[in-house]
Design a protein around this motif. Structure first.
Motif, PDB file in Angstrom:
ATOM      1  N   ALA A  99       0.843  -1.194   0.000  1.00 55.63           N
ATOM      2  CA  ALA A  99       0.000   0.000   0.000  1.00 55.63           C
ATOM      3  C   ALA A  99       0.878   1.244   0.000  1.00 55.63           C
ATOM      4  CB  ALA A  99      -0.906  -0.009   1.230  1.00 55.63           C
ATOM      5  N   PRO A 100       0.409   2.326  -0.629  1.00 56.28           N
ATOM      6  CA  PRO A 100       1.206   3.548  -0.604  1.00 56.28           C
ATOM      7  C   PRO A 100       1.298   4.086   0.814  1.00 56.28           C
ATOM      8  CG  PRO A 100      -0.955   3.956  -1.562  1.00 56.28           C
ATOM      9  CD  PRO A 100      -0.829   2.482  -1.366  1.00 56.28           C
ATOM     10  N   PRO A 101       2.354   4.825   1.108  1.00 64.76           N
ATOM     11  CA  PRO A 101       2.501   5.345   2.461  1.00 64.76           C
ATOM     12  C   PRO A 101       1.333   6.259   2.832  1.00 64.76           C
ATOM     13  CG  PRO A 101       4.150   6.290   0.995  1.00 64.76           C
ATOM     14  CD  PRO A 101       3.435   5.224   0.243  1.00 64.76           C
ATOM     15  N   SER A 102       0.962   6.200   4.080  1.00 61.27           N
ATOM     16  CA  SER A 102      -0.161   6.986   4.563  1.00 61.27           C
ATOM     17  C   SER A 102       0.211   8.459   4.619  1.00 61.27           C
ATOM     18  CB  SER A 102      -0.571   6.500   5.960  1.00 61.27           C
ATOM     19  OG  SER A 102      -1.595   7.307   6.460  1.00 61.27           O
ATOM     20  N   SER A 103      -0.782   9.325   4.449  1.00 62.20           N
ATOM     21  CA  SER A 103      -0.522  10.758   4.481  1.00 62.20           C
ATOM     22  C   SER A 103      -0.728  11.324   5.888  1.00 62.20           C
ATOM     23  CB  SER A 103      -1.436  11.472   3.489  1.00 62.20           C
ATOM     24  OG  SER A 103      -2.786  11.276   3.862  1.00 62.20           O
ATOM     25  N   ASP A 104      -0.903  10.474   6.914  1.00 55.58           N
ATOM     26  CA  ASP A 104      -1.091  10.964   8.273  1.00 55.58           C
ATOM     27  C   ASP A 104       0.138  11.718   8.768  1.00 55.58           C
ATOM     28  OD1 ASP A 104      -3.574   9.850   8.291  1.00 55.58           O
ATOM     29  OD2 ASP A 104      -2.955   8.037   9.342  1.00 55.58           O
ATOM     30  N   ALA A 105       1.324  11.297   8.360  1.00 53.78           N
ATOM     31  CA  ALA A 105       2.546  11.952   8.813  1.00 53.78           C
ATOM     32  C   ALA A 105       2.617  13.382   8.301  1.00 53.78           C
ATOM     33  CB  ALA A 105       3.764  11.173   8.354  1.00 53.78           C
ATOM     34  N   SER A 106       2.137  13.659   7.107  1.00 53.32           N
ATOM     35  CA  SER A 106       2.172  15.014   6.576  1.00 53.32           C
ATOM     36  C   SER A 106       1.055  15.870   7.162  1.00 53.32           C
ATOM     37  CB  SER A 106       2.084  14.995   5.055  1.00 53.32           C
ATOM     38  OG  SER A 106       0.852  14.425   4.664  1.00 53.32           O
ATOM     39  N   ALA A 107       0.028  15.275   7.746  1.00 53.57           N
ATOM     40  CA  ALA A 107      -1.059  16.035   8.341  1.00 53.57           C
ATOM     41  C   ALA A 107      -0.734  16.466   9.770  1.00 53.57           C
ATOM     42  CB  ALA A 107      -2.340  15.209   8.332  1.00 53.57           C
ATOM     43  N   PRO A 109       1.867  18.194  11.203  1.00 48.95           N
ATOM     44  CA  PRO A 109       2.193  19.622  11.419  1.00 48.95           C
ATOM     45  C   PRO A 109       0.970  20.536  11.277  1.00 48.95           C
ATOM     46  CG  PRO A 109       3.794  18.613   9.965  1.00 48.95           C
ATOM     47  CD  PRO A 109       2.721  17.611  10.180  1.00 48.95           C
ATOM     48  N   LEU A 110       0.076  20.202  10.376  1.00 47.65           N
ATOM     49  CA  LEU A 110      -1.132  21.012  10.218  1.00 47.65           C
ATOM     50  C   LEU A 110      -2.021  20.908  11.455  1.00 47.65           C
ATOM     51  CD1 LEU A 110      -2.902  22.773   8.403  1.00 47.65           C
ATOM     52  CD2 LEU A 110      -3.907  20.671   7.515  1.00 47.65           C
ATOM     53  N   ILE A 111      -2.139  19.734  12.019  1.00 43.85           N
ATOM     54  CA  ILE A 111      -2.957  19.549  13.221  1.00 43.85           C
ATOM     55  C   ILE A 111      -2.363  20.328  14.390  1.00 43.85           C
ATOM     56  CG2 ILE A 111      -3.693  17.826  14.924  1.00 43.85           C
ATOM     57  CD1 ILE A 111      -3.892  15.840  12.556  1.00 43.85           C
ATOM     58  N   VAL A 112      -1.037  20.275  14.541  1.00 44.87           N
ATOM     59  CA  VAL A 112      -0.382  21.024  15.627  1.00 44.87           C
ATOM     60  C   VAL A 112      -0.581  22.522  15.438  1.00 44.87           C
ATOM     61  CG1 VAL A 112       1.872  21.587  16.631  1.00 44.87           C
ATOM     62  CG2 VAL A 112       1.290  19.212  16.110  1.00 44.87           C
ATOM     63  N   LEU A 113      -0.437  23.004  14.215  1.00 45.62           N
ATOM     64  CA  LEU A 113      -0.618  24.433  13.939  1.00 45.62           C
ATOM     65  C   LEU A 113      -2.044  24.879  14.234  1.00 45.62           C
ATOM     66  CD1 LEU A 113       0.689  26.994  12.771  1.00 45.62           C
ATOM     67  CD2 LEU A 113      -0.163  26.275  10.548  1.00 45.62           C
ATOM     68  N   LEU A 114      -3.020  24.094  13.843  1.00 45.97           N
ATOM     69  CA  LEU A 114      -4.416  24.441  14.127  1.00 45.97           C
ATOM     70  C   LEU A 114      -4.711  24.423  15.630  1.00 45.97           C
ATOM     71  CD1 LEU A 114      -6.242  22.576  11.245  1.00 45.97           C
ATOM     72  CD2 LEU A 114      -5.905  25.038  11.490  1.00 45.97           C
ATOM     73  N   ALA A 117      -3.287  27.616  16.991  1.00 44.29           N
ATOM     74  CA  ALA A 117      -4.026  28.789  16.550  1.00 44.29           C
ATOM     75  C   ALA A 117      -5.378  28.916  17.238  1.00 44.29           C
ATOM     76  CB  ALA A 117      -4.210  28.744  15.032  1.00 44.29           C
ATOM     77  N   PHE A 118      -6.072  27.826  17.465  1.00 43.27           N
ATOM     78  CA  PHE A 118      -7.428  27.911  17.984  1.00 43.27           C
ATOM     79  C   PHE A 118      -7.563  27.615  19.476  1.00 43.27           C
ATOM     80  CE2 PHE A 118      -8.226  27.171  13.426  1.00 43.27           C
ATOM     81  CZ  PHE A 118      -8.992  28.296  13.176  1.00 43.27           C
ATOM     82  N   VAL A 119      -6.555  27.068  20.122  1.00 41.36           N
ATOM     83  CA  VAL A 119      -6.666  26.726  21.531  1.00 41.36           C
ATOM     84  C   VAL A 119      -5.648  27.480  22.375  1.00 41.36           C
ATOM     85  CG1 VAL A 119      -6.572  24.849  23.209  1.00 41.36           C
ATOM     86  CG2 VAL A 119      -7.633  24.459  20.993  1.00 41.36           C
ATOM     87  N   VAL A 120      -4.374  27.344  22.084  1.00 43.88           N
ATOM     88  CA  VAL A 120      -3.332  27.894  22.942  1.00 43.88           C
ATOM     89  C   VAL A 120      -3.279  29.412  22.851  1.00 43.88           C
ATOM     90  CG1 VAL A 120      -0.854  27.906  23.380  1.00 43.88           C
ATOM     91  CG2 VAL A 120      -2.015  25.764  22.848  1.00 43.88           C
TER      92      VAL A 120
END
Length: 134
Positions: A99-107, A109-114, A117-120
């Motif tokens: 199977a192709p590598p999952s894209s969770d690893a690239s998501a 940094p976006l989750i941490v940034l969000l 931005a919205f909580v801390v």
């Protein structure tokens, strides 16, 4: 040769693809694609056996063009027989691809940034406002 030429049932591979003898590899490939588009491919509703015949004919004609040593063109008798190396029936699926590598690893940094931005950041700003404003 990846396919057993015996699957053609004694029919000349040139007749299966509709090319003349001495056709270039490009002409053989174009004829294969043309016949596959005419309904020979199982994904487009074609017959799997008919497509297998097209693949066998293409592989037989392309194997004649190249030789193992790079010298004179090889004959179909000089090419290894698929029946000796490949015991799978024609309808069996090919090798299993990973199977192709999952894209969770690239998501991540976006989750941490969000989260920042919205909580801390709003909580830090609220704390500053409550300390500064009496």
């Amino acid at each position: 040769m990846n396919a057993d030429i015996g699957a053609l049932g004694g029919v000349d591979p040139h007749d299966v693809l509709g090319v003349r003898r001495g056709a270039s590899p490009q002409q053989v490939t174009r004829a294969f694609h043309r016949e596959a588009l005419r309904g020979g491919h199982p994904d487009t509703g074609g017959d799997a056996y008919a497509f297998r015949r097209l693949v066998v004919a293409r592989d037989a004609l392309l194997a004649v063009r190249t030789s193992p040593g790079g010298g004179t063109p090889a004959t179909p008798a000089a090419a290894p027989r698929a029946a000796e190396t490949d015991r799978r029936p024609p309808h069996a699926p090919g090798p299993v691809r990973p199977a192709p590598p999952s894209s969770d690893a690239s998501a991540l940094p976006l989750i941490v940034l969000l989260f920042l931005a919205f909580v801390v950041i709003p909580h830090v700003l609220l704390a500053i406002v409550l300390v500064v404003v009496p």
